[in-house]
Motif scaffolding. Sequence first.
Motif, PDB file in Angstrom:
ATOM      1  N   LEU A 292      18.781  60.401 -12.400  1.00 39.97           N
ATOM      2  CA  LEU A 292      18.170  59.080 -12.523  1.00 39.97           C
ATOM      3  C   LEU A 292      17.571  58.590 -11.205  1.00 39.97           C
ATOM      4  N   VAL A 293      17.976  59.204 -10.094  1.00 36.37           N
ATOM      5  CA  VAL A 293      17.409  58.787  -8.793  1.00 36.37           C
ATOM      6  C   VAL A 293      15.905  58.968  -8.765  1.00 36.37           C
ATOM      7  N   TRP A 294      15.356  59.869  -9.619  1.00 35.09           N
ATOM      8  CA  TRP A 294      13.931  60.191  -9.540  1.00 35.09           C
ATOM      9  C   TRP A 294      13.080  59.370 -10.502  1.00 35.09           C
ATOM     10  N   GLU A 295      13.673  58.417 -11.214  1.00 34.75           N
ATOM     11  CA  GLU A 295      12.879  57.622 -12.158  1.00 34.75           C
ATOM     12  C   GLU A 295      11.973  56.621 -11.457  1.00 34.75           C
ATOM     13  N   GLY A 296      12.289  56.254 -10.260  1.00 34.86           N
ATOM     14  CA  GLY A 296      11.455  55.324  -9.492  1.00 34.86           C
ATOM     15  C   GLY A 296      12.158  54.942  -8.208  1.00 34.86           C
ATOM     16  N   PRO A 297      11.420  54.435  -7.235  1.00 39.48           N
ATOM     17  CA  PRO A 297      12.034  54.083  -5.944  1.00 39.48           C
ATOM     18  C   PRO A 297      13.149  53.059  -6.075  1.00 39.48           C
ATOM     19  N   GLU A 298      13.089  52.220  -7.128  1.00 36.93           N
ATOM     20  CA  GLU A 298      14.155  51.227  -7.329  1.00 36.93           C
ATOM     21  C   GLU A 298      15.481  51.884  -7.696  1.00 36.93           C
ATOM     22  N   ASN A 299      15.444  53.153  -8.141  1.00 33.07           N
ATOM     23  CA  ASN A 299      16.664  53.861  -8.507  1.00 33.07           C
ATOM     24  C   ASN A 299      17.282  54.634  -7.346  1.00 33.07           C
ATOM     25  N   LEU A 300      16.608  54.680  -6.230  1.00 33.20           N
ATOM     26  CA  LEU A 300      17.206  55.329  -5.066  1.00 33.20           C
ATOM     27  C   LEU A 300      18.427  54.533  -4.623  1.00 33.20           C
ATOM     28  N   PRO A 301      19.529  55.206  -4.286  1.00 33.73           N
ATOM     29  CA  PRO A 301      20.683  54.467  -3.774  1.00 33.73           C
ATOM     30  C   PRO A 301      20.356  53.820  -2.437  1.00 33.73           C
ATOM     31  N   SER A 302      20.902  52.649  -2.223  1.00 33.52           N
ATOM     32  CA  SER A 302      20.734  51.992  -0.929  1.00 33.52           C
ATOM     33  C   SER A 302      21.603  52.699   0.105  1.00 33.52           C
ATOM     34  N   HIS A 303      21.413  52.303   1.352  1.00 28.09           N
ATOM     35  CA  HIS A 303      22.213  52.874   2.428  1.00 28.09           C
ATOM     36  C   HIS A 303      23.704  52.683   2.139  1.00 28.09           C
ATOM     37  N   ASP A 304      24.092  51.509   1.657  1.00 33.16           N
ATOM     38  CA  ASP A 304      25.506  51.233   1.375  1.00 33.16           C
ATOM     39  C   ASP A 304      25.982  51.975   0.128  1.00 33.16           C
ATOM     40  N   GLU A 305      25.115  52.097  -0.879  1.00 37.70           N
ATOM     41  CA  GLU A 305      25.521  52.782  -2.118  1.00 37.70           C
ATOM     42  C   GLU A 305      25.774  54.259  -1.906  1.00 37.70           C
ATOM     43  N   LEU A 306      25.167  54.853  -0.903  1.00 34.34           N
ATOM     44  CA  LEU A 306      25.429  56.266  -0.628  1.00 34.34           C
ATOM     45  C   LEU A 306      26.901  56.507  -0.328  1.00 34.34           C
ATOM     46  N   ASP A 307      27.563  55.510   0.244  1.00 27.67           N
ATOM     47  CA  ASP A 307      28.990  55.632   0.537  1.00 27.67           C
ATOM     48  C   ASP A 307      29.849  54.994  -0.547  1.00 27.67           C
ATOM     49  N   ALA A 308      29.215  54.437  -1.573  1.00 36.77           N
ATOM     50  CA  ALA A 308      29.927  53.835  -2.705  1.00 36.77           C
ATOM     51  C   ALA A 308      29.196  54.217  -3.980  1.00 36.77           C
ATOM     52  N   PRO A 309      29.212  55.511  -4.340  1.00 39.53           N
ATOM     53  CA  PRO A 309      28.407  55.974  -5.482  1.00 39.53           C
ATOM     54  C   PRO A 309      28.752  55.292  -6.794  1.00 39.53           C
ATOM     55  N   GLY A 310      29.987  54.796  -6.936  1.00 39.85           N
ATOM     56  CA  GLY A 310      30.342  54.079  -8.159  1.00 39.85           C
ATOM     57  C   GLY A 310      29.499  52.836  -8.344  1.00 39.85           C
ATOM     58  N   THR A 311      29.165  52.179  -7.239  1.00 38.64           N
ATOM     59  CA  THR A 311      28.311  50.987  -7.309  1.00 38.64           C
ATOM     60  C   THR A 311      26.925  51.354  -7.809  1.00 38.64           C
ATOM     61  N   TRP A 312      26.398  52.465  -7.321  1.00 43.17           N
ATOM     62  CA  TRP A 312      25.077  52.927  -7.775  1.00 43.17           C
ATOM     63  C   TRP A 312      25.115  53.287  -9.252  1.00 43.17           C
ATOM     64  N   ILE A 313      26.169  53.975  -9.691  1.00 50.25           N
ATOM     65  CA  ILE A 313      26.278  54.359 -11.097  1.00 50.25           C
ATOM     66  C   ILE A 313      26.262  53.125 -11.996  1.00 50.25           C
ATOM     67  N   ARG A 314      27.024  52.108 -11.636  1.00 50.51           N
ATOM     68  CA  ARG A 314      27.070  50.886 -12.435  1.00 50.51           C
ATOM     69  C   ARG A 314      25.710  50.198 -12.482  1.00 50.51           C
TER      70      ARG A 314
END
Length: 319
Positions: A292-314
């Motif tokens: 899903l990261v490749w669906e658009g730039p808005e789906n890229l994890p933020s700097h903080d989400e990279l260390d909290a992948p659960g936040t990105w998943i939600r």
Amino acid sequence: MNLYRSARAVAGASGDDAIDWRSAADAAKAATDPGSLDLTPGESEAYARDVRDARDAVRTVSGVEFDVPDTVEIQNRHHWIDANVATFERVMSSLETHTGTFPGVARTINTGTMTVLLSFLGRNVLGQYDPLLLADAPANDHALYFVRPNILNAAAKLDVDADRFRRWIAFHEVTHAAEFGAAPWLSNHLETRMEDGIARLSEGSFDREAFRDLDAAMTVVEGYAELLMDHAFDDEYEDLRRKLDERRQGRGPLQKLLRRLLGLGLKERQYQRGKNFFEHVVTVRDLETASLVWEGPENLPSHDELDAPGTWIRRVDRR
């Protein structure tokens, strides 16, 4: 290697820019043994086969329809320098460099510095997927390079089978082609953030957010490539990664300094951080969610989400 010719090329740096790129390329090649391109029977086809097999395997595991670049080159070190000096020039030309009271002296120093960096990279790069960022070229224009003498030299020093090592390099670079194929917007996104950051630097300020976004995007690029490698490569490769890491750690002080200046230590941190992020996503969800990261730039994890992948998943998971 001819250090005298290299020094002469640097000393003859001229022009109006902060770096004489032609002199830098000439000097880097004069200081670098090109290495052999005498391919053994069937070796050229072996490279092509590795790329085709990697494309098919990555397509299967990723579900992404993409193709490998039309430009796939087996290079020596001089070829790699020539192919990349234009990339360095495109990036650096965006930065307004002030050469000071003695521009000729500053230009010579800048050219000499770039010579050292190009020569070092020319001796160490194994393979390269080049999306031709900032180039005046079609959006889908890209290239794939293999530096044969470096691959053979590294395989010998690591005491691993050269054919297996070459195939591993091919798979890794093709995973990058898959990423840019899955996300046609990615090149423009990286270019924009790069240009924003460089523009602010030229004004004497530092755009922290632009470089944080760029670092986060590149961490995703490197981490997703590792994820695809885990699923696509048709052999074990932990020993190859371990031996390559051990070789890097065993470099001398000058080589370590150059790697730091070039940001290569940062790239290795991006590999590991991105790999940890995607391993978590796949463990708690699946590969489809990771994609899903490749669906658009808005789906890229933020700097903080990279260390909290659960936040990105939600945030992005629709289930």
